[in-house]
Design an enzyme around this catalytic site. Structure first.
Site, PDB file in Angstrom:
ATOM      1  N   CYS A 122       0.888  -1.349   0.164  1.00  0.00           N
ATOM      2  CA  CYS A 122       0.056   0.014  -0.073  1.00  0.00           C
ATOM      3  C   CYS A 122       0.970   1.318  -0.098  1.00  0.00           C
ATOM      4  O   CYS A 122       0.449   2.519  -0.525  1.00  0.00           O
ATOM      5  CB  CYS A 122      -0.960   0.094   1.112  1.00  0.00           C
ATOM      6  N   LYS A 195      -6.912  -8.617  10.844  1.00  0.00           N
ATOM      7  CA  LYS A 195      -6.475  -7.235  10.785  1.00  0.00           C
ATOM      8  C   LYS A 195      -7.906  -6.481  10.244  1.00  0.00           C
ATOM      9  O   LYS A 195      -8.388  -7.113   9.167  1.00  0.00           O
ATOM     10  CB  LYS A 195      -5.725  -6.891   9.809  1.00  0.00           C
ATOM     11  N   ARG A 205      -1.976   6.350   8.051  1.00  0.00           N
ATOM     12  CA  ARG A 205      -2.038   6.571   6.839  1.00  0.00           C
ATOM     13  C   ARG A 205      -1.261   8.082   6.086  1.00  0.00           C
ATOM     14  O   ARG A 205      -0.761   8.105   5.067  1.00  0.00           O
ATOM     15  CB  ARG A 205      -3.248   6.590   6.160  1.00  0.00           C
ATOM     16  N   ARG A 217     -10.755  -0.635   1.845  1.00  0.00           N
ATOM     17  CA  ARG A 217     -10.183  -1.907   2.146  1.00  0.00           C
ATOM     18  C   ARG A 217     -11.004  -3.063   2.595  1.00  0.00           C
ATOM     19  O   ARG A 217     -10.381  -3.886   3.026  1.00  0.00           O
ATOM     20  CB  ARG A 217      -8.933  -1.771   2.697  1.00  0.00           C
ATOM     21  N   GLU A 233      -9.615 -16.788  10.440  1.00  0.00           N
ATOM     22  CA  GLU A 233      -8.233 -16.148   9.583  1.00  0.00           C
ATOM     23  C   GLU A 233      -7.074 -16.635  10.293  1.00  0.00           C
ATOM     24  O   GLU A 233      -6.084 -17.040   9.900  1.00  0.00           O
ATOM     25  CB  GLU A 233      -8.373 -14.588   9.823  1.00  0.00           C
ATOM     26  N   LYS A 248      -4.926  -6.689  15.094  1.00  0.00           N
ATOM     27  CA  LYS A 248      -4.772  -5.371  14.727  1.00  0.00           C
ATOM     28  C   LYS A 248      -6.115  -4.605  14.413  1.00  0.00           C
ATOM     29  O   LYS A 248      -6.741  -5.383  13.520  1.00  0.00           O
ATOM     30  CB  LYS A 248      -3.634  -5.165  13.541  1.00  0.00           C
ATOM     31  N   TYR A 313       3.896   2.757  19.332  1.00  0.00           N
ATOM     32  CA  TYR A 313       4.468   3.817  19.013  1.00  0.00           C
ATOM     33  C   TYR A 313       4.966   4.313  20.304  1.00  0.00           C
ATOM     34  O   TYR A 313       5.899   5.525  20.358  1.00  0.00           O
ATOM     35  CB  TYR A 313       3.634   4.908  18.527  1.00  0.00           C
TER      36      TYR A 313
END
Length: 325
Positions: A122, A195, A205, A217, A233, A248, A313
């Site tokens: 992406c 996700k 983004r 998406r 999944e 996520k 982060y």
């Protein structure tokens, strides 16, 4: 007369006693720190929607690596911002691409630092989607070929772990086969197994310049309403050879994280995503919350929900705060 109720507070009377019976612990060894690397020179761009997080050109990146190592954070995940984009995300699998060069530099400077490479298209496509677009639809199988090439290129550059985040069906199997055929049988895959198509990704983004240029998406990322689908999944990725499973976002999906952890013995990774980070930073800037206390409690909740590792982060700050405690 002896009361009939239980005195649960007995185990909370002192700090040392509370520590003795603490069920969940948080350590700097739990953390994976995301870093954005960008083409160019002398660039250190603060991301407006993510205070304290920057895009680094490689000449500025070394200082950030030093901060990571001095804080004792053991691992990073690299996201690249290329200078050129095209429909097929060619720079993602360029052996001299920005992530590949950042990986080589990292391993030269700090060979023991664990480097994860985000494996997606992406950031590299001019349309901003995670694969090859046919009409207005992302073609699953064509995308897999390019993702496999990207993974091999990243491993060749020295990435310790491949972390594919694209959510194409079969991506773990195809990447595993490609890595093995290229001689990287010992490079593990940390799959973004679960996700969701989440509103919490907005600031990322901005950081990665990866917003879709059309549509969304939702045909490949998961519906936030679905819980059982997450387990399907995760099962698929386990069967295909994943070595770690990522959930996520983290904070609004702690229930899913617990269920994934309960179904597998693989390490489970929480991604404390950009929107979660930015909300805390915004409230802290207003003086509405105690940033340190909120961050450590939030990260602890992810461990309690079943996460073995946390991408965040907050990693450098949290590692330093834990040293103070």
């Amino acid at each position: 007369m002896t009361p009939s109720f239980k005195r649960n507070r007995r185990l909370r009377t002192t700090a040392n006693l509370r520590a003795m019976v603490r069920e969940t612990t948080l350590s700097k060894n739990d953390f994976i720190y995301p870093i954005f690397v960008i083409e160019g020179e002398n660039i250190k761009n603060e991301i407006p929607s993510m205070p304290g997080i920057y895009q680094f050109s490689l000449d500025q990146y070394e200082a950030e690596l030093k901060r990571v190592v001095e804080a004792g954070v053991p691992s990073i995940i690299l996201f690249g911002v290329p200078s050129e984009k095209d429909a097929c995300g060619t720079e993602a699998y360029n052996d001299e691409g920005i992530v590949q060069r950042a990986t080589k530099l990292t391993k030269q400077l700090y060979p023991d630092l664990v480097v994860l490479a985000d494996t997606c298209l992406c950031q590299y496509t001019d349309h901003g989607h995670c694969g090859v677009v046919e009409g207005d639809y992302v073609d699953n199988d064509q995308s897999l070929e390019l993702l496999a090439k990207t993974a091999v290129s990243q491993a060749r550059a020295g990435a310790d772990i491949i972390a594919p985040s694209n959510m194409m069906d079969g991506f773990v199997a195809v990447i595993r086969e490609a890595l093995d055929e290229a001689g990287f049988v010992n490079v593990p895959i940390m799959s973004y197994a679960v996700k969701y198509a989440s509103a919490y990704y907005g600031p990322f983004r901005d950081a990665a310049d990866s917003a879709p240029q059309f549509g969304d998406r939702k045909t490949y990322q998961m519906d936030p309403a679905n819980r059982r689908e997450a387990l399907r999944e995760a099962e698929s990725d386990i069967d295909e050879g994943a070595d770690f499973l990522i959930v996520k976002p983290a904070l609004s999906y702690l229930d899913v994280m617990r269920e994934v952890k309960d179904m597998t013995n693989l390490p489970v990774v929480a991604y404390n995503v950009s929107g979660e980070y930015s909300m805390v930073k915004a409230a802290a800037a207003q003086g509405w919350i105690d940033e340190k206390a909120i961050v450590l409690e939030t990260l602890l909740s992810m461990k309690r929900a079943g996460a073995d590792l946390i991408m965040t982060y907050h990693a450098i700050d949290a590692a330093c705060w834990l040293e103070e405690n």
